[in-house]
Design a protein around this motif. Sequence first.
Motif, PDB file in Angstrom:
ATOM      1  N   ALA A   1      10.227   3.517 -56.128  1.00 33.72           N
ATOM      2  CA  ALA A   1      10.807   4.753 -55.603  1.00 33.72           C
ATOM      3  C   ALA A   1      11.466   4.585 -54.246  1.00 33.72           C
ATOM      4  CB  ALA A   1       9.714   5.820 -55.504  1.00 33.72           C
ATOM      5  N   LEU A   2      11.357   3.437 -53.657  1.00 41.82           N
ATOM      6  CA  LEU A   2      11.929   3.236 -52.325  1.00 41.82           C
ATOM      7  C   LEU A   2      13.426   3.513 -52.322  1.00 41.82           C
ATOM      8  CD1 LEU A   2      11.533   2.385 -49.398  1.00 41.82           C
ATOM      9  CD2 LEU A   2      11.875   0.019 -50.109  1.00 41.82           C
ATOM     10  N   GLU A   3      14.116   3.116 -53.359  1.00 42.46           N
ATOM     11  CA  GLU A   3      15.571   3.284 -53.421  1.00 42.46           C
ATOM     12  C   GLU A   3      15.959   4.657 -53.962  1.00 42.46           C
ATOM     13  OE1 GLU A   3      17.574  -0.155 -54.264  1.00 42.46           O
ATOM     14  OE2 GLU A   3      16.170  -1.015 -52.836  1.00 42.46           O
ATOM     15  N   ARG A   4      15.071   5.286 -54.729  1.00 43.33           N
ATOM     16  CA  ARG A   4      15.392   6.580 -55.346  1.00 43.33           C
ATOM     17  C   ARG A   4      15.028   7.761 -54.459  1.00 43.33           C
ATOM     18  NH1 ARG A   4      12.287   4.368 -59.666  1.00 43.33           N
ATOM     19  NH2 ARG A   4      10.789   5.987 -59.187  1.00 43.33           N
ATOM     20  N   ALA A   5      14.032   7.595 -53.599  1.00 41.84           N
ATOM     21  CA  ALA A   5      13.547   8.725 -52.795  1.00 41.84           C
ATOM     22  C   ALA A   5      14.560   9.111 -51.725  1.00 41.84           C
ATOM     23  CB  ALA A   5      12.217   8.364 -52.153  1.00 41.84           C
ATOM     24  N   GLU A   6      14.719  10.443 -51.548  1.00 45.72           N
ATOM     25  CA  GLU A   6      15.625  10.922 -50.513  1.00 45.72           C
ATOM     26  C   GLU A   6      15.054  10.641 -49.128  1.00 45.72           C
ATOM     27  OE1 GLU A   6      16.898  14.974 -50.973  1.00 45.72           O
ATOM     28  OE2 GLU A   6      17.043  14.723 -53.143  1.00 45.72           O
ATOM     29  N   CYS A   7      13.741  10.794 -48.994  1.00 48.84           N
ATOM     30  CA  CYS A   7      13.085  10.537 -47.711  1.00 48.84           C
ATOM     31  C   CYS A   7      11.893   9.609 -47.970  1.00 48.84           C
ATOM     32  CB  CYS A   7      12.631  11.860 -47.086  1.00 48.84           C
ATOM     33  SG  CYS A   7      11.905  11.627 -45.455  1.00 48.84           S
ATOM     34  N   PRO A   8      12.103   8.291 -47.935  1.00 50.47           N
ATOM     35  CA  PRO A   8      11.025   7.357 -48.278  1.00 50.47           C
ATOM     36  C   PRO A   8       9.828   7.440 -47.326  1.00 50.47           C
ATOM     37  CG  PRO A   8      13.032   6.171 -47.662  1.00 50.47           C
ATOM     38  CD  PRO A   8      13.349   7.621 -47.642  1.00 50.47           C
ATOM     39  N   GLU A   9      10.041   7.881 -46.087  1.00 53.17           N
ATOM     40  CA  GLU A   9       8.912   8.012 -45.155  1.00 53.17           C
ATOM     41  C   GLU A   9       7.943   9.089 -45.624  1.00 53.17           C
ATOM     42  OE1 GLU A   9      12.133   8.196 -44.209  1.00 53.17           O
ATOM     43  OE2 GLU A   9      12.401   6.334 -43.075  1.00 53.17           O
ATOM     44  N   ALA A  10       8.485  10.212 -46.099  1.00 52.77           N
ATOM     45  CA  ALA A  10       7.646  11.296 -46.610  1.00 52.77           C
ATOM     46  C   ALA A  10       6.938  10.856 -47.889  1.00 52.77           C
ATOM     47  CB  ALA A  10       8.489  12.543 -46.867  1.00 52.77           C
ATOM     48  N   TYR A  11       7.657  10.120 -48.729  1.00 54.08           N
ATOM     49  CA  TYR A  11       7.055   9.619 -49.967  1.00 54.08           C
ATOM     50  C   TYR A  11       5.892   8.669 -49.636  1.00 54.08           C
ATOM     51  CZ  TYR A  11       6.853   7.900 -54.766  1.00 54.08           C
ATOM     52  OH  TYR A  11       6.438   7.586 -56.023  1.00 54.08           O
ATOM     53  N   LEU A  12       6.078   7.834 -48.628  1.00 55.58           N
ATOM     54  CA  LEU A  12       5.033   6.911 -48.187  1.00 55.58           C
ATOM     55  C   LEU A  12       3.819   7.689 -47.664  1.00 55.58           C
ATOM     56  CD1 LEU A  12       4.525   3.833 -47.772  1.00 55.58           C
ATOM     57  CD2 LEU A  12       5.272   4.172 -45.428  1.00 55.58           C
ATOM     58  N   THR A  13       4.063   8.753 -46.912  1.00 53.82           N
ATOM     59  CA  THR A  13       2.972   9.585 -46.399  1.00 53.82           C
ATOM     60  C   THR A  13       2.216  10.239 -47.546  1.00 53.82           C
ATOM     61  OG1 THR A  13       4.236   9.998 -44.380  1.00 53.82           O
ATOM     62  CG2 THR A  13       2.418  11.497 -44.848  1.00 53.82           C
ATOM     63  N   ARG A  14       2.924  10.699 -48.567  1.00 50.63           N
ATOM     64  CA  ARG A  14       2.278  11.320 -49.726  1.00 50.63           C
ATOM     65  C   ARG A  14       1.402  10.298 -50.451  1.00 50.63           C
ATOM     66  NH1 ARG A  14      -0.266  15.195 -50.984  1.00 50.63           N
ATOM     67  NH2 ARG A  14       1.308  16.465 -50.015  1.00 50.63           N
TER      68      ARG A  14
ATOM     69  N   PRO B   1      -6.556  -1.580 -42.539  1.00 49.89           N
ATOM     70  CA  PRO B   1      -5.609  -2.600 -43.023  1.00 49.89           C
ATOM     71  C   PRO B   1      -5.527  -2.685 -44.551  1.00 49.89           C
ATOM     72  CG  PRO B   1      -6.972  -3.494 -41.270  1.00 49.89           C
ATOM     73  CD  PRO B   1      -7.536  -2.158 -41.616  1.00 49.89           C
ATOM     74  N   ASP B   2      -6.668  -2.576 -45.215  1.00 50.91           N
ATOM     75  CA  ASP B   2      -6.662  -2.645 -46.685  1.00 50.91           C
ATOM     76  C   ASP B   2      -5.950  -1.440 -47.288  1.00 50.91           C
ATOM     77  OD1 ASP B   2      -8.009  -5.055 -46.700  1.00 50.91           O
ATOM     78  OD2 ASP B   2      -9.985  -4.111 -46.853  1.00 50.91           O
ATOM     79  N   LEU B   3      -6.208  -0.265 -46.723  1.00 46.93           N
ATOM     80  CA  LEU B   3      -5.563   0.942 -47.229  1.00 46.93           C
ATOM     81  C   LEU B   3      -4.051   0.899 -47.000  1.00 46.93           C
ATOM     82  CD1 LEU B   3      -8.205   3.578 -46.092  1.00 46.93           C
ATOM     83  CD2 LEU B   3      -7.731   2.824 -48.432  1.00 46.93           C
ATOM     84  N   ALA B   4      -3.642   0.418 -45.838  1.00 43.42           N
ATOM     85  CA  ALA B   4      -2.208   0.308 -45.555  1.00 43.42           C
ATOM     86  C   ALA B   4      -1.548  -0.653 -46.541  1.00 43.42           C
ATOM     87  CB  ALA B   4      -1.989  -0.160 -44.122  1.00 43.42           C
ATOM     88  N   GLN B   5      -2.197  -1.737 -46.812  1.00 41.77           N
ATOM     89  CA  GLN B   5      -1.657  -2.706 -47.775  1.00 41.77           C
ATOM     90  C   GLN B   5      -1.532  -2.073 -49.160  1.00 41.77           C
ATOM     91  OE1 GLN B   5      -0.672  -5.799 -46.963  1.00 41.77           O
ATOM     92  NE2 GLN B   5       0.062  -6.130 -49.022  1.00 41.77           N
ATOM     93  N   GLU B   6      -2.539  -1.297 -49.544  1.00 40.90           N
ATOM     94  CA  GLU B   6      -2.522  -0.635 -50.849  1.00 40.90           C
ATOM     95  C   GLU B   6      -1.373   0.375 -50.939  1.00 40.90           C
ATOM     96  OE1 GLU B   6      -3.453   0.437 -54.699  1.00 40.90           O
ATOM     97  OE2 GLU B   6      -4.154  -1.295 -53.543  1.00 40.90           O
ATOM     98  N   VAL B   7      -1.094   1.106 -49.859  1.00 38.97           N
ATOM     99  CA  VAL B   7      -0.007   2.086 -49.861  1.00 38.97           C
ATOM    100  C   VAL B   7       1.335   1.392 -50.109  1.00 38.97           C
ATOM    101  CG1 VAL B   7       1.332   3.602 -48.353  1.00 38.97           C
ATOM    102  CG2 VAL B   7      -1.121   3.840 -48.480  1.00 38.97           C
ATOM    103  N   PHE B   8       1.580   0.308 -49.417  1.00 36.90           N
ATOM    104  CA  PHE B   8       2.852  -0.390 -49.599  1.00 36.90           C
ATOM    105  C   PHE B   8       2.939  -1.050 -50.976  1.00 36.90           C
ATOM    106  CE2 PHE B   8       2.957   0.018 -44.971  1.00 36.90           C
ATOM    107  CZ  PHE B   8       4.249   0.505 -44.804  1.00 36.90           C
ATOM    108  N   THR B   9       1.812  -1.486 -51.495  1.00 38.75           N
ATOM    109  CA  THR B   9       1.800  -2.048 -52.846  1.00 38.75           C
ATOM    110  C   THR B   9       2.162  -0.979 -53.863  1.00 38.75           C
ATOM    111  OG1 THR B   9       0.094  -3.621 -52.191  1.00 38.75           O
ATOM    112  CG2 THR B   9       0.361  -3.240 -54.546  1.00 38.75           C
ATOM    113  N   ARG B  10       1.580   0.206 -53.704  1.00 39.45           N
ATOM    114  CA  ARG B  10       1.895   1.300 -54.632  1.00 39.45           C
ATOM    115  C   ARG B  10       3.363   1.707 -54.524  1.00 39.45           C
ATOM    116  NH1 ARG B  10      -3.256   5.506 -54.877  1.00 39.45           N
ATOM    117  NH2 ARG B  10      -4.789   3.939 -55.494  1.00 39.45           N
ATOM    118  N   LEU B  11       3.885   1.730 -53.319  1.00 33.14           N
ATOM    119  CA  LEU B  11       5.290   2.082 -53.129  1.00 33.14           C
ATOM    120  C   LEU B  11       6.191   1.069 -53.828  1.00 33.14           C
ATOM    121  CD1 LEU B  11       7.507   3.800 -51.743  1.00 33.14           C
ATOM    122  CD2 LEU B  11       7.363   2.192 -49.840  1.00 33.14           C
ATOM    123  N   LEU B  12       5.899  -0.192 -53.660  1.00 36.33           N
ATOM    124  CA  LEU B  12       6.731  -1.241 -54.256  1.00 36.33           C
ATOM    125  C   LEU B  12       6.640  -1.196 -55.779  1.00 36.33           C
ATOM    126  CD1 LEU B  12       8.623  -3.535 -53.557  1.00 36.33           C
ATOM    127  CD2 LEU B  12       6.663  -5.062 -53.527  1.00 36.33           C
TER     128      LEU B  12
END
Length: 170
Positions: A51-64, A36-47
């Motif tokens: 890059a959510l609006e700029r990325a062509e494939c935000p799911e892949a960016y989230l995985t990276r 849960p902590d790691l998942a929260q950190e991933v979404f925090t970094r994304l926000l």
Amino acid sequence: MTAPGSTAVSFDAFYRAQHARVLGYFRRKAGRDAAPDLAQEVFTRLLRSGALERAECPEAYLTRIARNLLIDNARCKRPRPTAFYSLDEERDAVSCADQTWRIEAADLSHLYRRTVRAMPPKTRRVFLMRRVRRMSYKEIAASLGVSVATVDYHMVQALALCRAAVAAQW
């Protein structure tokens, strides 16, 4: 041009759609407790990246981001080389109490003496027979001609007075 608040709405929708996938990924890779902590950190970094609006494939960016986070955590947990030093008896010896401790000990000793002097005579006598002469309760009772319960009562009173004096001082 995007409408005000559209980023928050799109992020909310993206979070709801991807959270279970990211959480499952971390459960497999890092364990149930850390996921849960790691998942929260991933979404925090994304926000934060915006890059959510700029990325062509935000799911892949989230995985990276998730993979990079695991790599960062692995680097932090990697054991560092341990340095061993030989024991130096003089350097590592226990040092004597410093001056502050000696002053506090002297102050405490004076406080106890004042407290013992202020005790009622019979309580003081029982206390000193026990603490200074190291007599048992039975020996004190026989010496004073009282019961062991009376000796116990006076000891409880003496110790309560000592505790109260220390509590009032500090």
